[in-house]
Design a protein around this motif. Structure first.
Motif, PDB file in Angstrom:
ATOM      1  N   UNK A  89     -56.022 -40.125  32.083  1.00  0.00           N
ATOM      2  CA  UNK A  89     -56.271 -38.731  31.681  1.00  0.00           C
ATOM      3  C   UNK A  89     -55.188 -38.237  30.720  1.00  0.00           C
ATOM      4  N   UNK A  90     -55.606 -37.538  29.680  1.00  0.00           N
ATOM      5  CA  UNK A  90     -54.676 -36.994  28.719  1.00  0.00           C
ATOM      6  C   UNK A  90     -54.408 -37.896  27.528  1.00  0.00           C
ATOM      7  N   UNK A  91     -54.743 -39.175  27.678  1.00  0.00           N
ATOM      8  CA  UNK A  91     -54.510 -40.094  26.578  1.00  0.00           C
ATOM      9  C   UNK A  91     -55.577 -39.933  25.492  1.00  0.00           C
ATOM     10  N   UNK A  92     -55.371 -40.665  24.419  1.00  0.00           N
ATOM     11  CA  UNK A  92     -56.299 -40.663  23.307  1.00  0.00           C
ATOM     12  C   UNK A  92     -56.896 -42.072  23.150  1.00  0.00           C
ATOM     13  N   UNK A  93     -58.130 -42.141  22.640  1.00  0.00           N
ATOM     14  CA  UNK A  93     -58.776 -43.446  22.494  1.00  0.00           C
ATOM     15  C   UNK A  93     -59.521 -43.503  21.166  1.00  0.00           C
ATOM     16  N   UNK A  94     -59.578 -44.700  20.596  1.00  0.00           N
ATOM     17  CA  UNK A  94     -60.344 -44.933  19.366  1.00  0.00           C
ATOM     18  C   UNK A  94     -61.307 -46.082  19.600  1.00  0.00           C
ATOM     19  N   UNK A  95     -62.573 -45.842  19.328  1.00  0.00           N
ATOM     20  CA  UNK A  95     -63.611 -46.855  19.442  1.00  0.00           C
ATOM     21  C   UNK A  95     -64.124 -47.177  18.040  1.00  0.00           C
ATOM     22  N   UNK A  96     -64.527 -48.423  17.840  1.00  0.00           N
ATOM     23  CA  UNK A  96     -64.911 -48.858  16.510  1.00  0.00           C
ATOM     24  C   UNK A  96     -66.324 -49.415  16.471  1.00  0.00           C
ATOM     25  N   UNK A  97     -66.949 -49.269  15.305  1.00  0.00           N
ATOM     26  CA  UNK A  97     -68.341 -49.697  15.133  1.00  0.00           C
ATOM     27  C   UNK A  97     -68.545 -50.225  13.725  1.00  0.00           C
ATOM     28  N   UNK A  98     -69.223 -51.363  13.629  1.00  0.00           N
ATOM     29  CA  UNK A  98     -69.657 -51.880  12.335  1.00  0.00           C
ATOM     30  C   UNK A  98     -71.172 -51.866  12.303  1.00  0.00           C
ATOM     31  N   UNK A  99     -71.771 -51.224  11.313  1.00  0.00           N
ATOM     32  CA  UNK A  99     -73.232 -51.092  11.306  1.00  0.00           C
ATOM     33  C   UNK A  99     -73.928 -52.394  10.928  1.00  0.00           C
ATOM     34  N   UNK A 100     -75.199 -52.413  11.179  1.00  0.00           N
ATOM     35  CA  UNK A 100     -76.043 -53.533  10.756  1.00  0.00           C
ATOM     36  C   UNK A 100     -75.976 -53.654   9.238  1.00  0.00           C
ATOM     37  N   UNK A 101     -75.996 -54.884   8.763  1.00  0.00           N
ATOM     38  CA  UNK A 101     -75.936 -55.130   7.326  1.00  0.00           C
ATOM     39  C   UNK A 101     -77.029 -54.357   6.587  1.00  0.00           C
ATOM     40  N   UNK A 102     -76.624 -53.623   5.550  1.00  0.00           N
ATOM     41  CA  UNK A 102     -77.582 -52.852   4.758  1.00  0.00           C
ATOM     42  C   UNK A 102     -77.728 -51.403   5.193  1.00  0.00           C
ATOM     43  N   UNK A 103     -77.187 -51.066   6.336  1.00  0.00           N
ATOM     44  CA  UNK A 103     -77.283 -49.692   6.838  1.00  0.00           C
ATOM     45  C   UNK A 103     -76.109 -48.859   6.347  1.00  0.00           C
ATOM     46  N   UNK A 104     -76.358 -47.547   6.172  1.00  0.00           N
ATOM     47  CA  UNK A 104     -75.321 -46.687   5.618  1.00  0.00           C
ATOM     48  C   UNK A 104     -74.982 -45.486   6.518  1.00  0.00           C
ATOM     49  N   UNK A 105     -75.657 -45.380   7.633  1.00  0.00           N
ATOM     50  CA  UNK A 105     -75.500 -44.226   8.520  1.00  0.00           C
ATOM     51  C   UNK A 105     -75.135 -44.694   9.919  1.00  0.00           C
ATOM     52  N   UNK A 106     -74.166 -44.025  10.512  1.00  0.00           N
ATOM     53  CA  UNK A 106     -73.730 -44.375  11.857  1.00  0.00           C
ATOM     54  C   UNK A 106     -73.805 -43.140  12.752  1.00  0.00           C
ATOM     55  N   UNK A 107     -74.392 -43.327  13.919  1.00  0.00           N
ATOM     56  CA  UNK A 107     -74.470 -42.266  14.927  1.00  0.00           C
ATOM     57  C   UNK A 107     -73.781 -42.740  16.188  1.00  0.00           C
ATOM     58  N   UNK A 108     -73.170 -41.817  16.893  1.00  0.00           N
ATOM     59  CA  UNK A 108     -72.475 -42.130  18.146  1.00  0.00           C
ATOM     60  C   UNK A 108     -73.142 -41.380  19.302  1.00  0.00           C
ATOM     61  N   UNK A 109     -73.234 -42.063  20.438  1.00  0.00           N
ATOM     62  CA  UNK A 109     -73.843 -41.501  21.630  1.00  0.00           C
ATOM     63  C   UNK A 109     -72.948 -41.765  22.840  1.00  0.00           C
ATOM     64  N   UNK A 110     -73.000 -40.844  23.783  1.00  0.00           N
ATOM     65  CA  UNK A 110     -72.333 -41.023  25.067  1.00  0.00           C
ATOM     66  C   UNK A 110     -73.401 -41.185  26.143  1.00  0.00           C
TER      67      UNK A 110
END
Lengths: 114, 110
Positions: free
Chosen positions: A15-36
């Motif tokens: 609790x209180x910490x910070x986190x970074x998550x990473x994503x590489x899209x499918x080849x040819x795609x230009x839009x990234x969406x994030x979901x919880x």
């Protein structure tokens, strides 16, 4: 043709910490969406990035922020982690010019906040 | 408000029998509708979508879905269930963003 990839697979934070998550899209795609996706729930939309800008945002606090890079990959940052942030975080990619906006999902990052 | 409802938390069916997973939606205008499947510890896999045209949409792994505008439903169907179909199924509607239902767990028994 590589699909959507996410890293890391699992993550444990305090609790209180910070986190970074990473994503590489499918080849040819230009839009990234994030979901919880909390346990036992459907995915909830956090935000979407296109042309390195946040285009849409769901009902999430400012502790959730993101970034998209020129190669279309994306990061999700969460500050001041709460126990309730424990969830599976899914990244999805799509091609903006397709009106159907069919999205392809990555395997997710399981975040546990203790 | 835009929403998607999956009224059944779980559906049980015997292998070889037909299956139906229900979905209803509430949106303004013409929706884009989707079905996704999620296996344990995996992301979501796209099954099928309805954009326009024929009300019966065919998708991956023998699944199909029937769009019914008057009933605002988009039920997922398969003529003959397999044990390997056991998974979590999500219905979703796309307006300006993708809105998911709460999911239905499908259990196919041998």
């Amino acid at each position: 043709d590589a699909g959507v990839t996410q890293s890391p697979t699992h993550l444990i934070k305090t609790r209180g910490q910070q986190v970074t998550l990473r994503c590489s899209p499918k080849s040819g795609h230009d839009t990234v969406s994030w979901y919880q996706q909390a346990l036992g729930q459907g995915p909830q939309f956090i935000f979407q990035y296109y042309e390195e800008e946040e285009r849409q945002r769901g009902n999430f606090p400012d502790r959730f922020s993101g970034h998209q890079f020129p190669n279309y990959s994306s990061e999700l940052n969460v500050n001041a982690l709460l126990l309730g942030d424990s969830a599976l975080y899914l990244c999805a990619s799509s091609l903006m010019r397709l009106s159907s906006h069919e999205q392809y999902f990555g395997p997710g990052t399981r975040l546990t906040v203790t | 408000a835009q929403s998607v409802a999956q009224p059944e938390d779980q559906v049980n069916v015997a292998e070889g029998n037909p299956l139906t997973v229900k979905c209803t939606y509430s949106v303004s205008g013409n929706p884009y509708l989707f079905w996704y499947v999620q296996y344990p510890n995996r992301g979501l896999q796209f099954l099928l979508k309805y954009i326009t045209g024929d009300n019966l949409v065919k998708g991956s792994y023998g699944f199909e879905a029937e769009f019914n505008k008057s009933q605002t439903s988009f039920h997922l169907k398969k003529p003959s269930a397999l044990v390997s179909d056991s998974a979590l199924y999500f219905c979703a509607v796309k307006t300006d963003k993708l809105i998911f239902g709460t999911g239905t767990r499908l259990q196919v028994f041998p």
